[in-house]
Write an enzyme that holds these catalytic residues in place. Sequence first.
Site, PDB file in Angstrom:
ATOM      1  N   GLU A 161      -9.119  -0.899   0.666  1.00 36.26           N
ATOM      2  CA  GLU A 161      -9.409  -1.668   1.954  1.00 36.26           C
ATOM      3  C   GLU A 161     -10.310  -2.584   2.258  1.00 36.26           C
ATOM      4  OE1 GLU A 161      -9.409   1.551   5.196  1.00 36.26           O
ATOM      5  OE2 GLU A 161      -7.642   2.500   4.369  1.00 36.26           O
ATOM      6  N   GLU A 280      -2.410   5.857   0.817  1.00 36.54           N
ATOM      7  CA  GLU A 280      -3.016   6.445   1.655  1.00 36.54           C
ATOM      8  C   GLU A 280      -1.926   6.820   3.028  1.00 36.54           C
ATOM      9  OE1 GLU A 280      -6.891   5.940   3.176  1.00 36.54           O
ATOM     10  OE2 GLU A 280      -7.816   5.489   1.152  1.00 36.54           O
TER      11      GLU A 280
END
Lengths: 491, 491, 491, 491
Positions: A161, A280
């Site tokens: 991220e 995820e």
Amino acid sequence: MEKIINIQDEQTISFRNQVDFCVGTGRMDLALQEEYLKQLALVQAEIGFRYIRGHGLFSEGMAIYHEYVNEQGETVPEYNFTYLDRVMDAYLKLNIRPFLELGFMPKQLASGSQTVFYWQGNVTPPKDYRNWQKLVTATLQHLIQRYGQEVFTWPIEVWNEPNLAGFWQEADMAEYFKLFSVTFKAVKEVDPRFQVGGPAICGVDDERWLREFLQYCQQQGIALDAVTRHFYTVSAPETCGHYSYMALRAPEESLQELTTSRKIIDSFPAFRGLPMHITEFNTSYRPDTPLHDTVKNAAYIAQLLAVLGQTSASYSYWTFGDVFEEQGVPFTPFHGGFGLVANGNIPKPTFWTFAFFKRLQGKAIYQDETCVLVKTDTGYRGVAWNYSPTERTKCFSIPESSQEYSFVAEIVDEKSGNPLKVWHDLGQPRSLTPGQQKLLQLAAQPRVESQRLQSAMLTIALPPYGVCYFELKAIATQPDRGFDAEKIGLV
Amino acid sequence: MEKIINIQDEQTISFRNQVDFCVGTGRMDLALQEEYLKQLALVQAEIGFRYIRGHGLFSEGMAIYHEYVNEQGETVPEYNFTYLDRVMDAYLKLNIRPFLELGFMPKQLASGSQTVFYWQGNVTPPKDYRNWQKLVTATLQHLIQRYGQEVFTWPIEVWNEPNLAGFWQEADMAEYFKLFSVTFKAVKEVDPRFQVGGPAICGVDDERWLREFLQYCQQQGIALDAVTRHFYTVSAPETCGHYSYMALRAPEESLQELTTSRKIIDSFPAFRGLPMHITEFNTSYRPDTPLHDTVKNAAYIAQLLAVLGQTSASYSYWTFGDVFEEQGVPFTPFHGGFGLVANGNIPKPTFWTFAFFKRLQGKAIYQDETCVLVKTDTGYRGVAWNYSPTERTKCFSIPESSQEYSFVAEIVDEKSGNPLKVWHDLGQPRSLTPGQQKLLQLAAQPRVESQRLQSAMLTIALPPYGVCYFELKAIATQPDRGFDAEKIGLV
Amino acid sequence: MEKIINIQDEQTISFRNQVDFCVGTGRMDLALQEEYLKQLALVQAEIGFRYIRGHGLFSEGMAIYHEYVNEQGETVPEYNFTYLDRVMDAYLKLNIRPFLELGFMPKQLASGSQTVFYWQGNVTPPKDYRNWQKLVTATLQHLIQRYGQEVFTWPIEVWNEPNLAGFWQEADMAEYFKLFSVTFKAVKEVDPRFQVGGPAICGVDDERWLREFLQYCQQQGIALDAVTRHFYTVSAPETCGHYSYMALRAPEESLQELTTSRKIIDSFPAFRGLPMHITEFNTSYRPDTPLHDTVKNAAYIAQLLAVLGQTSASYSYWTFGDVFEEQGVPFTPFHGGFGLVANGNIPKPTFWTFAFFKRLQGKAIYQDETCVLVKTDTGYRGVAWNYSPTERTKCFSIPESSQEYSFVAEIVDEKSGNPLKVWHDLGQPRSLTPGQQKLLQLAAQPRVESQRLQSAMLTIALPPYGVCYFELKAIATQPDRGFDAEKIGLV
Amino acid sequence: MEKIINIQDEQTISFRNQVDFCVGTGRMDLALQEEYLKQLALVQAEIGFRYIRGHGLFSEGMAIYHEYVNEQGETVPEYNFTYLDRVMDAYLKLNIRPFLELGFMPKQLASGSQTVFYWQGNVTPPKDYRNWQKLVTATLQHLIQRYGQEVFTWPIEVWNEPNLAGFWQEADMAEYFKLFSVTFKAVKEVDPRFQVGGPAICGVDDERWLREFLQYCQQQGIALDAVTRHFYTVSAPETCGHYSYMALRAPEESLQELTTSRKIIDSFPAFRGLPMHITEFNTSYRPDTPLHDTVKNAAYIAQLLAVLGQTSASYSYWTFGDVFEEQGVPFTPFHGGFGLVANGNIPKPTFWTFAFFKRLQGKAIYQDETCVLVKTDTGYRGVAWNYSPTERTKCFSIPESSQEYSFVAEIVDEKSGNPLKVWHDLGQPRSLTPGQQKLLQLAAQPRVESQRLQSAMLTIALPPYGVCYFELKAIATQPDRGFDAEKIGLV
């Protein structure tokens, strides 16, 4: 009245079942812990994932990277693979392999001091990209030396991220692209068979990030193997004490993100059709969300498992278990963690959603918004769910081939497979006694229902927020000589 | 409307709970088998018996007694304790001890060739009572040497059901009394601390046998330590193929046998109050009775466990598991065997009746025909049952001491904890696949129900042939900071 | 002085290593026992055999064949596969498969009453060959249904040692040929992929039997898949009490039997080159031979394992463990049983001969009368032995490729890996205490020797009756920074 | 020639064997790790300690202490016992209990930022002594609630080595006394049955510290339950790379420290005879000392175990295993850690010194500088050692009571039970393959020697740096009928 669904064996549908491709985990060194391994063993026994992905490979807990001053007065790196070996050995023993996320930054190699999480993962760029590259190289070479050729099949992702400033200093896009480029080359130099993906972004400013990332790769001639991204389906949380509460978005709304990503990828001729891995996903992105532990979560996730394969090569539930420390150590066994399994090795309702989908091997022949059916050698298998507060019914008409059918189902709903409720009714104990733990493990099991069907018409009642796995098979065997089911009240 | 039962903590009742004193087993050398030990391990984990009693200590399978011709041309005995050690080691490892039944007759020591059972236990008197006495002596001395002082606490019984011609040649009463006398003396000479009982009779001509036996002991000055007898509660069976079917007698009718025995014993001044051990009991006395595997059996046995302690020092369910060969090897996993556990290590409903009663430790404060309640340090525990085809309800009013109570129950009935039904619905498979075995083990678990009570009034619904264990405790703990049960739909 | 053996990597020799193809076992239903499975687990962990062969598939202990009178008054067979499944499940769990010996005769199907062994295997022809054929068919079909396609790879042998009157009524050759023919056809009708062999003879009148058997097959057009025979290497025993003593024949003398068999087979054009499986071999053919438990046995067997592959497709040591009842139940843990493992799960010296040969995977490059060497990716592996009462030495010169070599060896001789000696010195206890069992298991381990070699010359000292496994590898790794072996006295 | 030691059964000596009272451990949260628990399980199986003591109960890894701002805007503490429960559960499962060291300082409660070790334990006084006292109270109350009355028997110690500035800011004596006083009172208020000791000093300025501490306690009326101190026996280390090397002091020289401490304690009338617990001891006080892994260490420690009971109530070896992070994560399996067990679950030589001394239960009847002997019901047990580079011999004459004796010994020396040497000869691999790990575990076992003695004269050869455990028993059993040890070369 429910409409009757006519099942035809020769149907095939495009349901792609990648439920077992990958699952998420807390930071890698937590895999040294016994409770972690017990939970993973349970998950592997009932579900059986191929890969496991989490943060922290290069963080302090794994203790891989060190620098020292040698006799010539130079600062040189040395590598310690003691814990890496221990974790990898444990994974392989449980028949799971790492989906390697390369990150975060070892403290001694970091250019800054910014950290993320209670466990303080350093999220700054390397102070020396050559030493970063050497670290990547040394780690992969060590793995190859110890585990052999199979290591080339372990997927690789660069960082986590970077589109969030919390995970990557200033969410600095150019710096990430540099990191990606250096890392990609380092990996491919070790062996070109490695599959490397990025940019591992979450759903914040994701369209721009993805476009620019692909553009960068195209320009730099980086032959990207996969795009990776994350996927969460809740609105902004409200926090109270140790907990967060929030609303679930409608699946069709959430899924839009993925369709968009897919389109962006396919818009680049060089990358059209490239695998997109959701590295995820979950409902909430916070490990303090009581929703995670509920049957509602289980039914919602069933909706997603039925359709995620349409856009994505895989989708990795975040996470398999509740040994997890991003927001600190949980105070109670149920605490809204991400895990499929609660601490105390107690499967949560969503655990069964995964276990049930895992059994959907065979030829998929029917799917709608509340069920998926496959045909096997010996009959039918299906999962049906009901993400609603009222009971619903499904009716199937199956091709007749026998006089009698065996129907067995396993069901999770508010009354069965719902240990959170029993824990609450027990008074929410913080420290489970052995007796309470055993009771909760029992309460966490699905209930079994069974019947013999004399006709080819099957009706399944789905309780509120229920998830149901069922099998239907023709009965062939004769009773043992003299066994009379009627005399003992079975029929 | 159900009447309300007012519970008062200071009540005490005479409920004597000996549910875990002893359990029956197939012949002793079956304890060499892995499946046997797995079933026993399950039984010990959930119930935990102190003693185990079965036939065959001196039969061929244990291979203890041998004769050979020595250099002087004499035929002399020698003893082989290889298997005895292996079985005893296995028992002790599972924290269970033998209730030693001395019998049957080793082939080389037998006076005749009559046998009982598929496995051919010789049931004739010894050809030489001195060698029988030596065998008893050598066996006990060996056990003492290997296991030490604790052996003196292992109860001893002489032979099995000599009042049946099938178990003792011609049901010869005088010969049995001789055997008893010789054996009793042999044991007491090894060590007077051993507790020796007889006559191990079943309910055939039992009053006469008991009277004459006690008279004999009195006359001979035998200081008997205990009376032992058996107890079955069915009418004559009808056999069909591999199976037997029969009616259950009303408990109060069956129990008359025990009251009578008790009275006979107490009528002998020398033996008044002597412990009476029921060294076998069950509904049917045949190992091919499908009734054994049903919830009906479980509820019926609950009735007995509530009252057997009134007349008897102990009551040993015949048997703990289905590794058993008296009528041959069973063809199918469920086959009406005596066991609490079916082959494949699947607990039957009656298993839970025992597990539930085992938990009734504490001060008994209430009992009626369908329940028993005890008070513990932290609340109440109870077992309630319903041996009838219609649902019933029980209402308890408990002393108020808290604002909120936790109620949890485990329930076995036709729908839960009833693997026989699921096995039937699966098509009665003879060879279980691993998947079927796992499903049946799951289906064999009780269901858990729980609630928080805001008042001191508790209502329990008992389904047909249901057996229910429950606990009631005041709730003390506060929720973790910020945890809101309402927001996630738990209340 | 010892001559120096020059090892050259490019050599290849014809050493055929089938040490792990098959191993013998006591009668099949002993596989229900826990101690049996523990011993087999140990054997599989250290050696890892592919197949296991023993008697008694159709004998009473397995309880497969039964007859009953049906409603039409006909006597018809029925089959019980309860124990067969349990045994096969246990085998597969330990990663071993049956080499199916079809025999002996179920009592209800037998034409006579002659039995063999303490456990009374019936050794008479079937009273009805059609029912025998149905039994074979039903058994194989059941196995296929339960275990699938892999069953076709399980080798099949018809009966055991029909050339002995003790194993086959009157050693009636014609009757055996009939049995073989009927059985062969029955098996091939189930599926032609099954490999079927015979005549399973031992070394008594074996040449005539083999010739006539092959002639019969040739005449009848039976496309035999393999010849099977047995191989024992001792002279006639002298018996005393529970034990037998005898002399070992010289290996070259014993091996003559196999060369002759090989020649006879190859003399039939139809059968030239047909695999010959030695489905039993050992030194003594009696389970009461203390020699079996000695290091002498281990060194003698090493001699055989080095050469048996020259004539035979496989050679199955009789037997893996000492849970065995052919001459009754053993009185003591060490008792001269056939097993590689003594009761109490204590490996005997010969266990290590097998474990050591199992590790000889790779390219065989050198062999003489006292050793075999293979080349692996990383170095050399060898087994050397010394079947003599005096120490001997072997010297190898290896091709130089490194400055330093690691040499590690595991050695079994009179002082190490010889639990029989320690058991004797303990006073030959009949019942092992847990402490004695643990001590014997420790004493049963080989000793480890290691050194660093600075030159390419390797000298191995072989103690009397010693068996030695060794590995030689170049050393690559550098010591950890600062580790100084000299300072702590390692060099 | 060796002098002959005449053993007399009626002798008794003052040997006090507290070898199993307590053992050291790395910081408490390492007990969450699987490898740690495996090593502890091995230690408990072979040695079986009662208590375990280590640092870090209140450090960050255990995550017990937290502060938050409540709705009233006050900063208040809250406690998280999730990991504490997990660790305590694991300890109790392995039948070991904590010797509670109260320390170090939770970061949120600390007055400063000074830390000790790679894992950064905060070593500053509390910023608020009331909150420290509440923390102690809450922790003990929680333990009592969960584990019941037995918690009162767990010994308690306050802090670690406050006489070193590294462990306690500025080695501030007055501040430590304050901490001790507050803590002592807090504990005793929870329950006066707790036994509380201090000052947990090491051998630096120890005499002064001990005297002042006792004076302080006397003045303050603190009824101290025990004095605690540490004990290391090496001179100052020289460091090179990851390792430290140093000389061992002569035991008699080292032991002087303890005698002095004993005298100081006894010089205070109020504390005369007070138990002194050595809560840490070893040769070197650094976890990077290759000496720890050698047989030399094992023989040296044997010397200490024989005499430490003379001055001390207990002596806790620092540490049981090598899962330990004070100087960082070790790079290699053998790395000079404190542990009795190396990583990979490989017992080191010193492990056996402890295992051997543990077996010295019974009446001690003889002791000199190189051995201790005890008399048991059935014979003699002894440990003998040889801390020297040359072989030595010991001769015992025992009272005659039998014709034949069984002698068995287990020996650790440079050739046996010395996995460090084999690891070195293997090339010092950093990552053990499964095969290497197994080989090292095998090489780590003592060798067994045995013989039958026909006379009452026993001679034991002690190799250089050897430690030997032996048992001597009269032989009673007769051989099994027909077993002839001579015929098979055993005698």
